[in-house]
Design an enzyme around this catalytic site. Structure first.
Site, PDB file in Angstrom:
ATOM      1  N   ASN A  21      -4.651   9.744   3.812  1.00 42.45           N
ATOM      2  CA  ASN A  21      -4.062   8.603   3.102  1.00 42.45           C
ATOM      3  C   ASN A  21      -4.248   8.839   1.607  1.00 42.45           C
ATOM      4  OD1 ASN A  21      -3.349   6.135   2.047  1.00 42.45           O
ATOM      5  ND2 ASN A  21      -5.118   5.024   2.887  1.00 42.45           N
ATOM      6  N   TRP A  22      -3.161   9.182   0.950  1.00 40.26           N
ATOM      7  CA  TRP A  22      -3.252   9.507  -0.482  1.00 40.26           C
ATOM      8  C   TRP A  22      -3.416   8.263  -1.348  1.00 40.26           C
ATOM      9  CZ3 TRP A  22       1.181  13.644  -1.385  1.00 40.26           C
ATOM     10  CH2 TRP A  22       0.787  14.855  -0.810  1.00 40.26           C
ATOM     11  N   LYS A  23      -3.166   7.095  -0.793  1.00 43.25           N
ATOM     12  CA  LYS A  23      -3.203   5.850  -1.586  1.00 43.25           C
ATOM     13  C   LYS A  23      -2.278   5.997  -2.806  1.00 43.25           C
ATOM     14  CE  LYS A  23      -7.667   4.964   0.392  1.00 43.25           C
ATOM     15  NZ  LYS A  23      -8.948   4.283   0.312  1.00 43.25           N
ATOM     16  N   HIS A  77      -3.835  -1.577   6.412  1.00 45.68           N
ATOM     17  CA  HIS A  77      -4.975  -0.987   5.699  1.00 45.68           C
ATOM     18  C   HIS A  77      -5.739  -2.100   4.966  1.00 45.68           C
ATOM     19  CE1 HIS A  77      -7.354   1.268   2.831  1.00 45.68           C
ATOM     20  NE2 HIS A  77      -7.228   2.298   3.636  1.00 45.68           N
ATOM     21  N   GLU A 118      -6.965  -2.298   2.130  1.00 47.08           N
ATOM     22  CA  GLU A 118      -6.542  -2.537   0.745  1.00 47.08           C
ATOM     23  C   GLU A 118      -5.260  -3.371   0.698  1.00 47.08           C
ATOM     24  OE1 GLU A 118      -6.721   1.547  -0.592  1.00 47.08           O
ATOM     25  OE2 GLU A 118      -8.910   1.493  -0.379  1.00 47.08           O
ATOM     26  N   GLU A 144     -11.983   1.307  10.160  1.00 45.30           N
ATOM     27  CA  GLU A 144     -12.432   1.646   8.811  1.00 45.30           C
ATOM     28  C   GLU A 144     -13.302   0.522   8.252  1.00 45.30           C
ATOM     29  OE1 GLU A 144      -9.615   4.608   6.731  1.00 45.30           O
ATOM     30  OE2 GLU A 144      -8.768   2.620   6.481  1.00 45.30           O
ATOM     31  N   GLY A 186     -14.221   4.688   0.275  1.00 42.93           N
ATOM     32  CA  GLY A 186     -14.289   5.099  -1.130  1.00 42.93           C
ATOM     33  C   GLY A 186     -15.666   4.909  -1.757  1.00 42.93           C
ATOM     34  N   SER A 189     -15.016   7.308   3.848  1.00 46.28           N
ATOM     35  CA  SER A 189     -15.839   8.375   3.265  1.00 46.28           C
ATOM     36  C   SER A 189     -16.037   9.561   4.204  1.00 46.28           C
ATOM     37  CB  SER A 189     -17.189   7.829   2.781  1.00 46.28           C
ATOM     38  OG  SER A 189     -16.991   6.895   1.730  1.00 46.28           O
ATOM     39  N   GLY A 194      -9.235   9.283   3.078  1.00 47.41           N
ATOM     40  CA  GLY A 194      -8.683   8.926   1.774  1.00 47.41           C
ATOM     41  C   GLY A 194      -8.989  10.004   0.756  1.00 47.41           C
ATOM     42  N   GLY A 195     -10.033   9.785  -0.047  1.00 45.59           N
ATOM     43  CA  GLY A 195     -10.365  10.669  -1.165  1.00 45.59           C
ATOM     44  C   GLY A 195     -10.384  12.145  -0.825  1.00 45.59           C
TER      45      GLY A 195
HETATM   46  P1  PGA Z   1     -11.917   7.150   1.845  1.00 46.24           P
HETATM   47  O1  PGA Z   1     -10.706   6.184   2.275  1.00 46.24           O
HETATM   48  O2  PGA Z   1     -11.878   8.345   2.763  1.00 46.24           O
HETATM   49  O3  PGA Z   1     -11.641   7.502   0.425  1.00 46.24           O
HETATM   50  O4  PGA Z   1     -13.172   6.370   2.031  1.00 46.24           O
HETATM   51  C1  PGA Z   1     -10.352   6.004   3.622  1.00 46.24           C
HETATM   52  C2  PGA Z   1      -9.198   5.037   3.723  1.00 46.24           C
HETATM   53  O5  PGA Z   1      -9.175   4.037   2.993  1.00 46.24           O
HETATM   54  O6  PGA Z   1      -8.281   5.246   4.541  1.00 46.24           O
END
Ligand code: PGA
Length: 251
Positions: free
Chosen positions: A12-14, A99, A101, A170, A176, A213, A234-235
């Site tokens: 997930n590149w966000k 998600h 967010e 999640e 993050g 993470s 994500g990251g």
């Molecule tokens: P993260 O994000 O790996 O940066 O913690 C995961 C996500 O929000 O899908």
């Protein structure tokens, strides 16, 4: 016991990467994945603005393209939103829904349920996300919360949707933050999500992912848990080398 569930690793590149960045990334990731002879299913979720570039760059490769969100309406006065038809027209094959967010920005349980249905109806695969806040975990309310999120999100799902449905657990406190759930926490929550989902679809077939993470250093131990069928990253998915290392860890 061998599992019928093929691991799924989604990046997930966000809100990161432009179209040109995305093309360079895809070239590198495709080469890495080909060299590794990967057995997991792999998906990239770029922002809408890079969706078509990524879908084009990944066409004919084993890596899938998915959006990060979808609106339930077919078209109309929904400024800033994108429909499942539009996503499918880019060449993308799936989408994230719900998600944390997006939920934090106002997406409701009812919208998540309607969006899961709309995406499935348009032939997209869905990675639906659930997860608890730190407050809920500290109050020992995680499992009840996950039950209600899963039940609400799957309100319009039918048995035969299972092949195109995955659920990502999640924990919000792990996203993050560098604070990953322990293997035990991930296993307990993913098993619970599976049990709840099995009220609607075949629990032995639905894939449950862990996200929060995930890194090349912790991926293998998380993926080794019996109810963890993959990862939403994500990251660590922003760099093709580290994402490829996570994919390798699922083998
Ligand atoms: P993260 O994000 O790996 O940066 O913690 C995961 C996500 O929000 O899908």
């Amino acid at each position: 016991m061998s599992s019928p569930r093929r691991p799924l690793v989604a990046g997930n590149w966000k809100m990161n990467k432009t179209g040109p960045d995305a093309r360079a990334y895809c070239e590198r990731l495709v080469a890495l994945v080909a060299a590794d002879g990967v057995t997991a299913e792999v998906a990239i979720c770029p922002p809408f603005t890079a969706l078509e570039s990524v879908a084009f760059a990944l066409a004919g490769t084993p890596i899938l393209t998915a959006a990060q969100a979808v609106h339930e309406a077919e078209s109309g006065a929904h400024t800033g939103e994108v429909s499942a038809t539009m996503i499918a027209a880019t060449g993308a094959l799936g989408t994230l829904v719900g998600h944390s967010e997006r939920r934090a920005a106002g997406e409701t349980d009812a919208q998540v349920a309607a969006r899961v249905r709309a995406a499935l109806d348009h032939g997209l695969f869905v990675i639906m996300c659930v997860g608890e806040s730190l407050e809920l975990r500290d109050a020992n309310e995680t499992l009840g919360w996950l039950s209600s999120q899963v039940a609400a999100a799957l309100a319009h799902v039918q048995t035969d949707d299972v092949e195109r449905l995955a659920i990502a657990y999640e924990p919000i406190w792990a996203i993050g933050t560098g604070r990953t759930a322990t293997q035990e926490q991930a296993q307990e929550a993913c098993a619970h999500v599976r049990a709840e989902a099995s009220k609607v679809v075949d629990g032995a077939a639905v894939r449950i992912l862990y996200g929060g993470s995930v890194t090349p250093a912790n991926a293998a131990e998380l993926m080794a848990q019996p109810d963890v069928d993959g990862a939403l990253v994500g990251g660590a998915s922003l760099d093709p080398e580290s994402f490829a290392a996570i994919i390798r860890a699922t083998a």
